[in-house]
Design a protein around this motif. Sequence first.
Motif, PDB file in Angstrom:
ATOM      1  N   ALA A 143      28.949  19.019  52.458  1.00 45.00           N
ATOM      2  CA  ALA A 143      29.412  19.479  54.091  1.00 45.00           C
ATOM      3  C   ALA A 143      29.316  18.562  54.364  1.00 45.00           C
ATOM      4  N   LYS A 144      28.644  17.479  54.435  1.00 40.95           N
ATOM      5  CA  LYS A 144      28.274  15.941  56.070  1.00 40.95           C
ATOM      6  C   LYS A 144      29.580  15.507  55.202  1.00 40.95           C
ATOM      7  N   VAL A 145      30.131  15.278  54.442  1.00 36.15           N
ATOM      8  CA  VAL A 145      31.876  14.167  54.785  1.00 36.15           C
ATOM      9  C   VAL A 145      32.971  14.889  54.820  1.00 36.15           C
ATOM     10  N   LEU A 146      32.998  16.130  54.923  1.00 39.86           N
ATOM     11  CA  LEU A 146      34.398  16.779  55.191  1.00 39.86           C
ATOM     12  C   LEU A 146      34.819  16.066  56.558  1.00 39.86           C
ATOM     13  N   PRO A 147      36.244  15.720  56.531  1.00 35.80           N
ATOM     14  CA  PRO A 147      37.000  15.418  57.198  1.00 35.80           C
ATOM     15  C   PRO A 147      37.145  16.676  58.705  1.00 35.80           C
ATOM     16  N   GLU A 148      37.341  16.767  59.875  1.00 36.97           N
ATOM     17  CA  GLU A 148      37.630  17.508  61.205  1.00 36.97           C
ATOM     18  C   GLU A 148      38.757  18.617  60.501  1.00 36.97           C
ATOM     19  N   ASN A 149      38.223  19.848  61.237  1.00 37.39           N
ATOM     20  CA  ASN A 149      39.106  21.354  60.657  1.00 37.39           C
ATOM     21  C   ASN A 149      39.905  20.863  59.207  1.00 37.39           C
ATOM     22  N   ALA A 150      39.338  20.658  58.429  1.00 32.78           N
ATOM     23  CA  ALA A 150      39.167  20.935  56.828  1.00 32.78           C
ATOM     24  C   ALA A 150      38.562  22.633  56.223  1.00 32.78           C
ATOM     25  N   VAL A 151      39.438  22.582  55.828  1.00 35.81           N
ATOM     26  CA  VAL A 151      38.955  24.288  54.455  1.00 35.81           C
ATOM     27  C   VAL A 151      38.389  23.824  53.693  1.00 35.81           C
ATOM     28  N   VAL A 152      37.465  24.612  53.560  1.00 40.08           N
ATOM     29  CA  VAL A 152      36.944  24.316  51.912  1.00 40.08           C
ATOM     30  C   VAL A 152      36.921  26.073  51.239  1.00 40.08           C
ATOM     31  N   ILE A 153      37.558  26.358  49.584  1.00 44.05           N
ATOM     32  CA  ILE A 153      37.562  27.445  49.375  1.00 44.05           C
ATOM     33  C   ILE A 153      37.218  27.196  48.139  1.00 44.05           C
ATOM     34  N   GLY A 154      36.239  28.573  47.819  1.00 46.09           N
ATOM     35  CA  GLY A 154      35.565  28.304  46.698  1.00 46.09           C
ATOM     36  C   GLY A 154      36.489  29.426  46.002  1.00 46.09           C
ATOM     37  N   SER A 155      37.203  29.683  44.568  1.00 44.58           N
ATOM     38  CA  SER A 155      37.577  30.503  44.105  1.00 44.58           C
ATOM     39  C   SER A 155      37.224  30.592  42.610  1.00 44.58           C
ATOM     40  N   GLY A 156      36.455  31.742  42.156  1.00 49.22           N
ATOM     41  CA  GLY A 156      36.499  32.393  41.232  1.00 49.22           C
ATOM     42  C   GLY A 156      36.307  33.998  41.182  1.00 49.22           C
ATOM     43  N   PHE A 157      35.000  34.819  40.675  1.00 49.52           N
ATOM     44  CA  PHE A 157      34.995  35.765  40.915  1.00 49.52           C
ATOM     45  C   PHE A 157      33.608  36.194  41.139  1.00 49.52           C
ATOM     46  N   SER A 158      33.402  37.378  42.400  1.00 47.35           N
ATOM     47  CA  SER A 158      32.328  37.045  41.781  1.00 47.35           C
ATOM     48  C   SER A 158      31.489  38.725  40.807  1.00 47.35           C
ATOM     49  N   PHE A 159      32.143  38.713  39.863  1.00 43.96           N
ATOM     50  CA  PHE A 159      32.143  39.528  38.762  1.00 43.96           C
ATOM     51  C   PHE A 159      33.212  39.066  37.817  1.00 43.96           C
ATOM     52  N   HIS A 160      32.872  39.120  36.798  1.00 45.68           N
ATOM     53  CA  HIS A 160      33.514  38.085  35.817  1.00 45.68           C
ATOM     54  C   HIS A 160      32.799  38.792  34.268  1.00 45.68           C
ATOM     55  N   ASN A 161      32.662  39.696  33.916  1.00 48.11           N
ATOM     56  CA  ASN A 161      32.088  40.515  32.760  1.00 48.11           C
ATOM     57  C   ASN A 161      33.725  40.746  31.774  1.00 48.11           C
ATOM     58  N   MET A 162      34.909  39.971  31.183  1.00 47.04           N
ATOM     59  CA  MET A 162      36.090  40.159  30.859  1.00 47.04           C
ATOM     60  C   MET A 162      35.795  41.742  30.124  1.00 47.04           C
ATOM     61  N   ARG A 163      35.278  41.787  28.530  1.00 44.24           N
ATOM     62  CA  ARG A 163      34.968  42.786  28.038  1.00 44.24           C
ATOM     63  C   ARG A 163      34.797  43.977  29.032  1.00 44.24           C
ATOM     64  N   THR A 164      33.983  44.036  30.158  1.00 46.14           N
ATOM     65  CA  THR A 164      33.620  45.331  31.327  1.00 46.14           C
ATOM     66  C   THR A 164      35.099  45.599  31.637  1.00 46.14           C
ATOM     67  N   PHE A 165      36.076  45.125  32.391  1.00 43.98           N
ATOM     68  CA  PHE A 165      37.260  44.734  33.138  1.00 43.98           C
ATOM     69  C   PHE A 165      37.698  46.173  32.316  1.00 43.98           C
ATOM     70  N   PHE A 166      38.282  45.851  31.089  1.00 43.32           N
ATOM     71  CA  PHE A 166      38.851  46.562  30.909  1.00 43.32           C
ATOM     72  C   PHE A 166      38.075  47.530  29.742  1.00 43.32           C
ATOM     73  N   ALA A 167      36.410  48.132  29.791  1.00 42.15           N
ATOM     74  CA  ALA A 167      36.214  49.518  29.302  1.00 42.15           C
ATOM     75  C   ALA A 167      35.831  50.510  30.739  1.00 42.15           C
ATOM     76  N   PRO A 168      35.491  52.462  29.931  1.00 42.82           N
ATOM     77  CA  PRO A 168      34.938  52.573  30.514  1.00 42.82           C
ATOM     78  C   PRO A 168      34.132  52.787  31.140  1.00 42.82           C
ATOM     79  N   LYS A 169      33.916  52.813  32.725  1.00 44.76           N
ATOM     80  CA  LYS A 169      32.792  52.569  33.479  1.00 44.76           C
ATOM     81  C   LYS A 169      31.636  53.048  33.658  1.00 44.76           C
ATOM     82  N   THR A 170      31.262  53.431  32.854  1.00 44.16           N
ATOM     83  CA  THR A 170      29.799  54.036  32.234  1.00 44.16           C
ATOM     84  C   THR A 170      28.843  54.790  34.007  1.00 44.16           C
ATOM     85  N   VAL A 171      27.872  54.809  33.913  1.00 43.79           N
ATOM     86  CA  VAL A 171      26.689  54.907  34.494  1.00 43.79           C
ATOM     87  C   VAL A 171      25.874  53.605  34.639  1.00 43.79           C
TER      88      VAL A 171
END
Length: 262
Positions: free
Chosen positions: A153-181
């Motif tokens: 944060a201290k070294v970024l130039p003016e008017n930079a955009v910082v983007i994190g690219s990931g997932f807030s949920f990343h359990n691949m097996r569960t993505f394709f599983a029935p959604k249980t309680v």
Amino acid sequence: MSKVAFVSHGGGPMPVLGDPSHVQLVATVKDLTQLLPKQPSVIVMISAHWETTGFEITAGATPDLIYDYYGFPEASYQLQYPAPGAPQLARDIAAKMEAQGTHIRLNESRGFDHGMFIPLMLMYPDANIPVLQISLASSLNPVQHWEFGERLAKVLPENAVVIGSGFSFHNMRTFFAPKTVQINHDVHVFQKWLDDTVTRSDVSMADAKARWAKWSSVEGGRFCHPREEHLIPLIVCHAVAQKQGQSIPFTALDVEARHFIW
């Protein structure tokens, strides 16, 4: 001051191929750009899909694309995003981080992975803004990455955009599983903790760092992230935003994918 965003980048190249299951994600990613500069000086991307021993930063002038996904339609291997690099800025950032005690190796040959070019094809489709990509440290240590974000944060130039690219949920097996309680409970309880950590105004910088340090022991945490590489970019972005004194005005998404912007 920089603008900071965290985006869920979807399943491989599918967001840019018109996949029906990605319609909401595509719409919200595009909406985020209304809150970001239209022509930032540089985009600094932290992707879940690049890990190294320590930290590295792209330092090539014209990085190629890395099609780091498998089994998708042929069109997905013809995608183009010819954004320029920023070699001199990479050297400047590395030198300033070194002065703070954090070493970043310059990588002049590394290209841009799909965690970078898929969301940017939606957010900045003209590909005319210089982009630097920074790796995750293979330790995936939350405190190490939080402190890295504070220093970045201290070294970024003016008017930079910082983007994190990931997932807030990343359990691949569960993505394709029935959604249980039980699955729904585990997902929702962790997403509530995550939202509180990132968006509550009464969570101080010290509090946030302490919360992230123990994320894996939070109920539902390790279920949502059996391996945390897709969560770590959010930690870096949160630290950058907190260090610059920015609060979060916007949160959107469904239960399995959240976007944040500061």
